[in-house]
Motif scaffolding. Structure first.
Motif, PDB file in Angstrom:
ATOM      1  N   ILE A 181      24.268 -11.106  -2.638  1.00 52.80           N
ATOM      2  CA  ILE A 181      24.501 -10.598  -1.283  1.00 52.80           C
ATOM      3  C   ILE A 181      25.899 -10.980  -0.837  1.00 52.80           C
TER       4      ILE A 181
ATOM      5  N   GLN B 262      23.907  -5.631  -0.977  1.00 50.89           N
ATOM      6  CA  GLN B 262      23.047  -6.323  -1.931  1.00 50.89           C
ATOM      7  C   GLN B 262      23.312  -5.737  -3.312  1.00 50.89           C
TER       8      GLN B 262
ATOM      9  N   THR C 135      19.023 -11.079  -6.232  1.00 55.01           N
ATOM     10  CA  THR C 135      19.993 -10.180  -5.616  1.00 55.01           C
ATOM     11  C   THR C 135      21.215 -10.943  -5.146  1.00 55.01           C
TER      12      THR C 135
ATOM     13  N   ILE D 221      18.437 -16.230   1.677  1.00 50.70           N
ATOM     14  CA  ILE D 221      19.532 -15.403   1.151  1.00 50.70           C
ATOM     15  C   ILE D 221      20.403 -16.199   0.193  1.00 50.70           C
TER      16      ILE D 221
END
Length: 593
Positions: free
Chosen positions: A146, A240, A144, A138
């Motif tokens: 987040i 996201q 993306t 992540i």
């Protein structure tokens, strides 16, 4: 068996585990107090027999269905990790163990035990390695952004990509109200969606909004948001984000380009047609539809060569092969309309290839040159008129002049004078007819009563020529679309029938037939008649047969939308004379209607 299950449920009510019973139809039949609290359900929900699949995260429904099917087939039960969905749509991680409920060898349902993993530190320890890997993925996501937002609008976590998207450092984002970074136009919708998720309402998980960068510029965002339950029972939003500014700009440019192209194609005066690799039409713009008198849907699927006069299947196969080889064509062709009318056009055709170079069809641009062809025919006719008709009359005048000399007898002078007068009168008549034809071009059509015009012209033709008239089925009144030149049309048809008749006593038959929407007026004579070839060419715009009078008849008929037809007076016997019919469009009797 029923007593045993009742006793088990009494014991289950005091268990620290969530216990469920599911029927063979996979509907929830029983849940102990621990399970009801975990799922935020009540006895009313049990009475509704909630499907067990409604209690599981959507992406894990297939996993649960497969597990229950395996148990049904008497496979050994195993423990699996799932995310169950509370009544407020918050997802809770649980460890699930399921076994079969059997009675007399028959499957009666499933017994389910659930452990809340959000409160189990032992399970969290086992998942630490997996969590570290997830955090790394992540944190370093390159596509993306987040972020995690608590239940007070504050940002608790952001990854590197989100910092890059919003143009701020992590220290500038953490602990801040996320609404600070929204564009004013987006504050209301994003805030409302956040509140709805926090209160358990079902809202679309993905939508688009705008943010403001530190330099004041605006960026377009696409977001997917979901809810996550924490150990303390609170719900947090996991979002996201993707920057779609450039994608939106490209999409807008593409849409604008398509709009401009479609506007151009639909408003262009030339016809445009597209066909596929088999030569069948897949698109026709409005100009081509109007040209052919068809709706677009009537043309779709029609072989493209079928709308062009005189192209055989073999010729079309040759053209198709040339197009596939990259051939570009420019040629003249006549399109065949729905009514059978021919439209002269200039065609430009070229192949269309796909990205891989494969032939996928072709397009053709059809320019209607009817006006140009009409002008060419008109110029050719007037030139022929000048060189032939007027030239003949001038020759007559010159011949008359040559007859006059010093020793002329009075009779010779009179004869010469008559030559000159006849040539001059005929020339004036020709010029007058051409002038009337030109004047008729600009006058608009209106309802005209055909009968009095016809009666007036009949009287004049009888006065000027020795002719016997026989008239049938002419009503007292019939209104047709015409103009002030209608009398010229009628006169020239009748005059053509009597002037070329060598008989001393000529007969002209005139008959009418009312079809409702149209009125047919037929003129027949007992002259020499015409052979089939000459009948077909009598009103041919491309040649002058019969002089300026018939030229005027043809032009006026085209203007009126009337149909001309040339036949033998008695079918199959051209020597008995000629019949010319003209079918007018009927108009209202009230000119104002």
């Amino acid at each position: 068996m029923k007593r045993a299950r009742s006793r088990f449920r009494e014991v289950a009510e005091n268990m620290p585990l969530a216990v469920l019973e599911v029927g063979v139809d996979f509907a929830l039949e029983y849940a102990n107090r621990k399970a009801l609290d975990m799922l935020q359900l009540d006895d009313n929900d049990l009475e509704r027999e909630v499907p067990v699949y409604d209690l599981v995260a959507p992406e894990q429904v297939d996993l649960v269905r497969e597990g229950l099917n395996q148990l049904t087939k008497e496979q050994n039960p195993t423990s699996i990790s799932l995310r169950i969905v509370r009544k407020d749509n918050v997802q809770i991680p649980v460890q699930v163990y399921t076994e079969r409920i059997m009675s007399n060898g028959n499957l009666e349902g499933f017994l389910v035990y659930m452990v809340d993993l959000s409160r189990r530190t032992a399970v969290e320890d086992k998942l630490r390695d997996r969590r570290n890997l997830l955090e790394y993925t992540i944190e370093h996501s390159g596509f993306t952004g987040i972020m995690i937002i608590d239940d007070q609008f504050c940002i608790e976590y952001v990854n590197d990509k989100l910092c890059s998207i919003v143009g701020r450092r992590r220290s500038e984002l953490l602990g801040q109200d996320f609404r600070r970074f929204l564009h004013p136009e987006s504050v209301e919708i994003v805030t409302e969606r956040y509140r709805q998720r926090q209160t358990g309402e079902k809202v679309p998980p993905s939508y688009e909004f705008k943010i403001v960068l530190p330099n004041g510029s605006t960026r377009e965002m696409a977001m997917y948001a979901s809810m996550l339950a924490t150990e303390d029972g609170s719900a947090k939003s996991v979002a996201q984000l993707m920057d779609i500014t450039e994608e939106r700009a490209r999409r807008h440019q593409l849409e604008e380009s398509e709009r401009r192209w479609r506007t151009l194609v639909e408003t262009m005066t030339a016809g445009l047609g597209l066909d596929d690799e088999d030569g069948r039409l897949v698109y026709a713009n409005q100009a081509l539809c109007d040209m052919l008198e068809y709706d677009e849907q009537e043309l779709i699927g029609v072989p493209s060569h079928m709308i062009v006069q005189g192209i055989s299947d073999e010729e079309q196969d040759g053209r198709l092969a040339a197009r596939k080889a990259g051939g570009i064509e420019h040629y003249e062709a006549k399109l065949v309309t729905k009514s059978g009318r021919l439209v002269p056009t200039v065609v430009s055709a070229a192949p269309v290839f796909g990205p891989d170079g494969q032939y996928i069809g072709s397009f053709g641009i059809f320019s209607d040159v009817s006006a140009l062809k009409a002008a060419e025919n008109e110029a050719r006719f007037l030139l022929d008129l000048l060189l032939h008709d007027i030239g003949n009359q001038l020759q007559l005048i010159l011949a008359g002049g040559d007859l006059i000399h010093e020793n002329c007898e009075p009779e010779e002078i009179q004869k010469a004078r008559q030559y000159v007068l006849d040539g001059a009168v005929r020339s004036i008549e020709l010029i007058s007819k051409v002038r009337k034809a030109e004047e008729a071009k600009s006058e608009p059509l209106s309802p005209v009563d055909l009968v009095p015009v016809l009666q007036h012209e009949i009287k004049d033709i009888v006065k000027q020529y020795e002719v016997n008239m026989e008239i049938y089925r002419i009503p007292e009144s019939v209104f047709v679309y015409a103009d002030s030149a209608l009398s010229q049309l009628i006169w020239n048809i009748m005059e053509n029938g009597v002037r070329h008749n060598p008989k001393d006593i000529k007969t002209l038959w005139i008959a009418g037939h009312d079809f409702g929407d149209t009125f047919l007026l037929a003129f027949a004579d007992d002259g020499l008649g015409l052979n089939s070839g000459k009948k077909e060419r009598l009103f041919d715009a491309g040649r002058r047969f019969g002089g300026v009078g018939l030229h005027l008849v043809r032009r006026l008929a085209e203007k009126y939308g009337a149909k001309l037809k040339v036949q033998d007076r008695i079918e199959g016997k051209p020597e008995t004379g000629l019949k010319v019919s003209i079918e007018f469009r009927c108009a209202s009797k009230d000119p104002a209607a």
